[in-house]
Design an enzyme around this catalytic site. Structure first.
Site, PDB file in Angstrom:
ATOM      1  N   HIS A 177      -7.081  11.165   5.789  1.00 25.02           N
ATOM      2  CA  HIS A 177      -8.438  10.704   6.093  1.00 25.02           C
ATOM      3  C   HIS A 177      -9.355  11.900   6.302  1.00 25.02           C
ATOM      4  CE1 HIS A 177      -7.780   6.278   6.513  1.00 25.02           C
ATOM      5  NE2 HIS A 177      -6.541   6.713   6.502  1.00 25.02           N
ATOM      6  N   HIS A 183     -11.673   6.223   2.204  1.00 28.58           N
ATOM      7  CA  HIS A 183     -11.705   7.527   2.868  1.00 28.58           C
ATOM      8  C   HIS A 183     -11.485   8.659   1.893  1.00 28.58           C
ATOM      9  CE1 HIS A 183      -7.275   7.204   2.515  1.00 28.58           C
ATOM     10  NE2 HIS A 183      -7.533   5.921   2.651  1.00 28.58           N
ATOM     11  N   ASP A 223      -3.359   7.344  -3.274  1.00 29.37           N
ATOM     12  CA  ASP A 223      -3.231   6.244  -2.309  1.00 29.37           C
ATOM     13  C   ASP A 223      -3.766   4.997  -3.009  1.00 29.37           C
ATOM     14  OD1 ASP A 223      -3.459   4.538  -0.111  1.00 29.37           O
ATOM     15  OD2 ASP A 223      -4.912   5.778   0.972  1.00 29.37           O
ATOM     16  N   ASP A 238       0.860  -1.184   0.000  1.00 34.46           N
ATOM     17  CA  ASP A 238       0.000   0.000   0.000  1.00 34.46           C
ATOM     18  C   ASP A 238       0.894   1.231   0.000  1.00 34.46           C
ATOM     19  OD1 ASP A 238      -1.853   2.026   0.545  1.00 34.46           O
ATOM     20  OD2 ASP A 238      -3.008   0.788   1.940  1.00 34.46           O
ATOM     21  N   GLU A 246     -11.079   1.243  -0.893  1.00 38.76           N
ATOM     22  CA  GLU A 246     -10.204   0.123  -0.557  1.00 38.76           C
ATOM     23  C   GLU A 246     -10.892  -1.041   0.146  1.00 38.76           C
ATOM     24  OE1 GLU A 246      -7.062   1.017   2.332  1.00 38.76           O
ATOM     25  OE2 GLU A 246      -7.855   3.035   2.554  1.00 38.76           O
ATOM     26  N   GLU A 253      -6.890  -1.218  -3.809  1.00 40.05           N
ATOM     27  CA  GLU A 253      -7.200   0.201  -3.571  1.00 40.05           C
ATOM     28  C   GLU A 253      -6.813   1.070  -4.765  1.00 40.05           C
ATOM     29  OE1 GLU A 253      -4.978   2.024  -0.336  1.00 40.05           O
ATOM     30  OE2 GLU A 253      -6.499   3.584  -0.083  1.00 40.05           O
TER      31      GLU A 253
HETATM   32 MN    MN Z   1      -3.687   2.858   1.049  1.00 40.96          MN
HETATM   33 MN    MN Z   2      -6.241   4.374   1.896  1.00 38.33          MN
END
Ligand code: MN
Ligand code: MN
Length: 297
Positions: free
Chosen positions: A165, A157, A97, A86, A190, A281
Site C-alpha cells: 500500500h 492502492h 495484485d 485475491d 479494486e 481487481e
Molecule cells: Mn488484492
Molecule cells: Mn489490492
C-alpha cells in the site's frame, strides 16, 4: 521512472497472478476446503517462479477481505457461496495484485458483474494525469447503475517495491482530493460492490500479519522478527508460511507479537449490514502515453 528490469519483474508477477486466478476459477467447487484453495494458489505462484506477495485471501459472502486459512482450518466453501479470491505475487518486491469473484449461485451474478464493469470502467479511464476522484466517481456510478453500492471505506492502492500500500489510493467513491495518477506509478484498482450498506468493519479475527516494530519484543522474539523480516520484508504473511520458524503453535506466537505492537495484524473485514460483497481487481502500470494491465487473463 521504471527500469526495463522493473517492468519485467512486474509483468512476470502479473502473469503468475492471472494464471493462478484462472486455475482457481477452474478448480473451485462447493465444499472445497478453504485451505486447499489458499495452498493451490500460493503453490502455483511459486511454480511460476514468483513468491506470493501476501497470503491468498478467500473471502466468502459478507466477508469482504483479509480472510486466509490458518493452520488447521477446517472450513469449506458453503453451498451457493459468493467467493472473492485475491492473490498477489512478486519478483524482487515488484508486485502484482488481482482478484476475481466466483458466484456458486447464479443469483449473485449481477453483483459480480457490477464489480467487474466498475473495474473495466476505471481502467478505461486510467491514464497519467487523471484525478483519483474521477476514477472513484466512475466506479461508484457504474456500481449504482446495477442497483448496488460501492464499499466506500475500501480502495485501490499504489504498489511499490516490497510495499503493498503506497501513498496514493484509488477510491471507490468520489473524494475531496486533487491528487492525480502520474507516469511510472503502479496501481491495484479494486472496486467492491455490495447489496449491504456499503461499509466494512473490522471483525475480531486476524490471520494475516506484517512486520512493523522490532523494538517492542524481547531477545528471543527479536531473532524471530529478524527471520520474518529477511523472509517477507514489509509484505504480509500468515502462520501457514512460518511452520519452520516457529514449531510450536505459531499462531499464538504471532498473536503475542501482535499484542505487543511488534507486528501489524489485518483484521478480517466484514460488510457492516452483512450484505454480500463482490470484488474485481487488476494491477495497472501507468506510462506517459498509456497504461498496461499486468494481470489480464
Ligand atoms: Mn488484492
Ligand atoms: Mn489490492
Amino acid at each position: 521512472m521504471l527500469s526495463e528490469e522493473e517492468v519485467r519483474c512486474l509483468k512476470s508477477a502479473g502473469k503468475a497472478v492471472s494464471s493462478t486466478l484462472k486455475l482457481i476459477a477452474y478448480k473451485i467447487h462447493e465444499g472445497m476446503p478453504l485451505v486447499e484453495i489458499c495452498e493451490m494458489a500460493e503453490d502455483n505462484i511459486r511454480m511460476m517462479g514468483c513468491e506470493p506477495a501476501f497470503p491468498c485471501n478467500v473471502s466468502v459472502n459478507s466477508v469482504a477481505a483479509h480472510y486466509t486459512s490458518r493452520l488447521g482450518d477446517a472450513s469449506v466453501l458453503p453451498p451457493k457461496g459468493l467467493v472473492k479470491i485475491d492473490v498477489g505475487a512478486h519478483v524482487n518486491g515488484f508486485i502484482a495484485d488481482a482478484a476475481i469473484t466466483i458466484a456458486l449461485s447464479s443469483d449473485c451474478e449481477p453483483l459480480v458483474q457490477a464489480a467487474e464493469k466498475a473495474l473495466e470502467a476505471a481502467i478505461s479511464n486510467m491514464r497519467a494525469g487523471v484525478k483519483i476522484s474521477f476514477l472513484g466517481s466512475t466506479i461508484e456510478s457504474t456500481i449504482r447503475n446495477f442497483g448496488f453500492k460501492p464499499i466506500r471505506n475500501l480502495s485501490g492502492h499504489m504498489l511499490k517495491q516490497y510495499m503493498l500500500h503506497g501513498e496514493k489510493n484509488i477510491p471507490n467513491v468520489p473524494v475531496e482530493s486533487k491528487t492525480s495518477v502520474e507516469p511510472f506509478e503502479v496501481y491495484a484498482v479494486e472496486p467492491f460492490a455490495t447489496n449491504g450498506v456499503g461499509v466494512v468493519v473490522d471483525s475480531q479475527e486476524v490471520y494475516i500479519f506484517r512486520y512493523v516494530n522490532p523494538k517492542k519484543a524481547d531477545k528471543d522474539e527479536k531473532s524471530l522478527l529478524r527471520a520474518l523480516w529477511s523472509r517477507f520484508r514489509g509484505l504480509p504473511f500468515c502462520d501457514r508460511w512460518i511452520k519452520d520458524l516457529i514449531t510450536a503453535e505459531p499462531r499464538d506466537k504471532l498473536l503475542s507479537l501482535l499484542s505487543k505492537g511488534a507486528l501489524y495484524g489485518y483484521p478480517v473485514l466484514v460488510e457492516k449490514g452483512r450484505g454480500l460483497v463482490a470484488q474485481a481487481e487488476h494491477t495497472v502500470i501507468v506510462y506517459e502515453d498509456g497504461v498496461e494491465v499486468t494481470t489480464l487473463f
